[in-house]
Design a protein around this motif. Structure first.
Motif, mmCIF file in Angstrom:
data_model
loop_
_atom_site.group_PDB
_atom_site.id
_atom_site.type_symbol
_atom_site.label_atom_id
_atom_site.label_comp_id
_atom_site.label_asym_id
_atom_site.label_seq_id
_atom_site.Cartn_x
_atom_site.Cartn_y
_atom_site.Cartn_z
ATOM 1 N N THR A 193 0.812 -1.222 0.000
ATOM 2 C CA THR A 193 0.000 0.000 0.000
ATOM 3 C C THR A 193 0.841 1.266 0.000
ATOM 4 N N THR A 194 2.183 1.124 0.033
ATOM 5 C CA THR A 194 3.050 2.299 -0.026
ATOM 6 C C THR A 194 3.603 2.464 -1.431
ATOM 7 N N ALA A 195 3.974 3.685 -1.758
ATOM 8 C CA ALA A 195 4.489 3.977 -3.095
ATOM 9 C C ALA A 195 5.830 3.310 -3.358
ATOM 10 N N PHE A 196 6.495 2.801 -2.304
ATOM 11 C CA PHE A 196 7.774 2.107 -2.461
ATOM 12 C C PHE A 196 7.631 0.598 -2.263
ATOM 13 N N SER A 197 6.423 0.139 -2.038
ATOM 14 C CA SER A 197 6.127 -1.294 -1.877
ATOM 15 C C SER A 197 6.985 -1.959 -0.803
ATOM 16 N N ARG A 198 7.182 -1.257 0.290
ATOM 17 C CA ARG A 198 7.918 -1.833 1.420
ATOM 18 C C ARG A 198 7.464 -1.170 2.704
ATOM 19 N N LEU A 199 7.806 -1.781 3.814
ATOM 20 C CA LEU A 199 7.556 -1.170 5.112
ATOM 21 C C LEU A 199 8.642 -0.139 5.410
ATOM 22 N N ILE A 200 8.328 0.816 6.251
ATOM 23 C CA ILE A 200 9.291 1.810 6.720
ATOM 24 C C ILE A 200 10.172 1.145 7.777
ATOM 25 N N THR A 201 11.424 1.545 7.852
ATOM 26 C CA THR A 201 12.288 1.024 8.915
ATOM 27 C C THR A 201 12.227 1.951 10.131
ATOM 28 N N PRO A 202 12.393 1.411 11.317
ATOM 29 C CA PRO A 202 12.439 2.268 12.505
ATOM 30 C C PRO A 202 13.538 3.324 12.420
ATOM 31 N N GLN A 203 14.648 2.980 11.768
ATOM 32 C CA GLN A 203 15.743 3.941 11.633
ATOM 33 C C GLN A 203 15.324 5.164 10.824
ATOM 34 N N GLU A 204 14.466 4.965 9.825
ATOM 35 C CA GLU A 204 13.996 6.097 9.023
ATOM 36 C C GLU A 204 13.156 7.053 9.860
ATOM 37 N N ILE A 205 12.326 6.510 10.727
ATOM 38 C CA ILE A 205 11.524 7.372 11.600
ATOM 39 C C ILE A 205 12.429 8.068 12.607
ATOM 40 N N ALA A 206 13.421 7.350 13.119
ATOM 41 C CA ALA A 206 14.367 7.965 14.064
ATOM 42 C C ALA A 206 15.098 9.136 13.415
ATOM 43 N N ASP A 207 15.519 8.981 12.171
ATOM 44 C CA ASP A 207 16.179 10.083 11.458
ATOM 45 C C ASP A 207 15.248 11.290 11.332
ATOM 46 N N THR A 208 13.974 11.032 11.088
ATOM 47 C CA THR A 208 12.991 12.117 10.955
ATOM 48 C C THR A 208 12.800 12.841 12.281
ATOM 49 N N ILE A 209 12.799 12.088 13.375
ATOM 50 C CA ILE A 209 12.675 12.681 14.706
ATOM 51 C C ILE A 209 13.868 13.586 14.997
ATOM 52 N N VAL A 210 15.069 13.118 14.684
ATOM 53 C CA VAL A 210 16.272 13.926 14.901
ATOM 54 C C VAL A 210 16.186 15.221 14.105
ATOM 55 N N PHE A 211 15.766 15.118 12.849
ATOM 56 C CA PHE A 211 15.655 16.304 12.007
ATOM 57 C C PHE A 211 14.676 17.317 12.605
ATOM 58 N N ALA A 212 13.516 16.846 13.032
ATOM 59 C CA ALA A 212 12.514 17.750 13.599
ATOM 60 C C ALA A 212 13.011 18.377 14.893
ATOM 61 N N ALA A 213 13.711 17.601 15.704
ATOM 62 C CA ALA A 213 14.202 18.107 16.985
ATOM 63 C C ALA A 213 15.258 19.182 16.803
ATOM 64 N N GLN A 214 16.041 19.088 15.748
ATOM 65 C CA GLN A 214 17.171 19.991 15.560
ATOM 66 C C GLN A 214 16.827 21.218 14.715
ATOM 67 N N ASN A 215 15.618 21.295 14.212
ATOM 68 C CA ASN A 215 15.255 22.394 13.318
ATOM 69 C C ASN A 215 13.999 23.111 13.808
ATOM 70 N N PRO A 216 14.161 24.217 14.535
ATOM 71 C CA PRO A 216 12.999 24.924 15.080
ATOM 72 C C PRO A 216 12.071 25.517 14.030
ATOM 73 N N VAL A 217 12.524 25.580 12.768
ATOM 74 C CA VAL A 217 11.605 26.013 11.713
ATOM 75 C C VAL A 217 10.448 25.015 11.572
#
Length: 232
Positions: A193-217
């Protein structure tokens, strides 16, 4: 020293997030009933859904902190299937207690220790902004998480603290696998059901969390991290 305070970091997205922040030089404190399997992580065994969670946080958490730049990640959540017709008030209250009230209690506990540059990252879900059948309590509480994040953003104006809500799609975690009964065929159909035909990895979500935490914009923002879901 900068500090990560995270809930539910014993496995899955929470554990991978803790590892990312360790690599960045943060002190890491995990709040969960199960310890994270790394010696560098300070584990506090607190049931965030219990009525005395606030008192336990006061005695166990604040004694380990000084006022500093803190990243607070509200990751722990209860995932229970069930329709409106079969959901008791007690079941809904239990989900609200962990998924909504516990983040409020933890944020209020830490707020006076969070210096400018700190961030509060909420973990939502694809179901934070839509609904599917048989997920009544989860949909209800994950919608509330976005509202809490947006309200916090408005109330924290001029504090130097920013907020964001990361909404993962179908991520290959122990929780998802348990939810589908460890059925590989169901997991494959979900991945399709995803456009990449795979599940997301936990590491990908962790990277997104780090990005959001470090960027107040990224403040008061909802970030959908789902590989692009195919709508039918």
């Amino acid at each position: 020293m900068k500090t990560l305070v995270i809930t539910g970091a014993s496995k899955g997205i929470g554990f991978e997030t803790a590892l990312k922040f360790l690599d960045l030089g943060y002190a890491v404190i995990n709040i969960s009933r199960t310890a994270a399997p790394r010696d560098e992580i300070v584990n506090l065994s607190i049931d965030l859904g219990s009525p005395d969670a606030g008192a336990q946080l006061q005695t166990q958490l604040l004694s380990r902190l000084q006022a500093s730049e803190i990243v607070l990640v509200h990751n722990a959540a209860m995932l229970v299937s069930g329709k409106l017709q079969e959901t008791s008030t007690a079941d809904l209250q239990a989900a609200i207690s962990l998924n909504v009230v516990a983040p409020h209690v933890l944020t209020r506990t830490l707020l006076n220790h969070m210096q400018p540059g700190s961030s509060i990252i909420y973990i939502g879900s694809t179901l934070s902004e839509k609904a599917v059948p048989n997920s009544y309590t989860y949909v209800t509480t994950k919608h509330a998480v976005i509202g809490m994040m947006r309200a916090a953003c408005q109330d924290l104006v001029n504090t130097g603290i920013h907020t964001a809500c990361i909404c993962p799609g179908f991520t290959d975690t122990e929780m998802l696998r348990a939810h589908v009964g460890q059925d590989d065929q169901i997991l494959a159909s979900i991945a399709a059901t995803t456009a990449f035909s795979r599940l997301i990895t936990p590491q990908e979500i962790a990277d997104t969390i780090v990005f959001a935490a470090q960027n107040p914009v990224i403040n008061g923002a909802v970030l959908h991290a789902n590989l692009g879901q195919i709508e039918t």
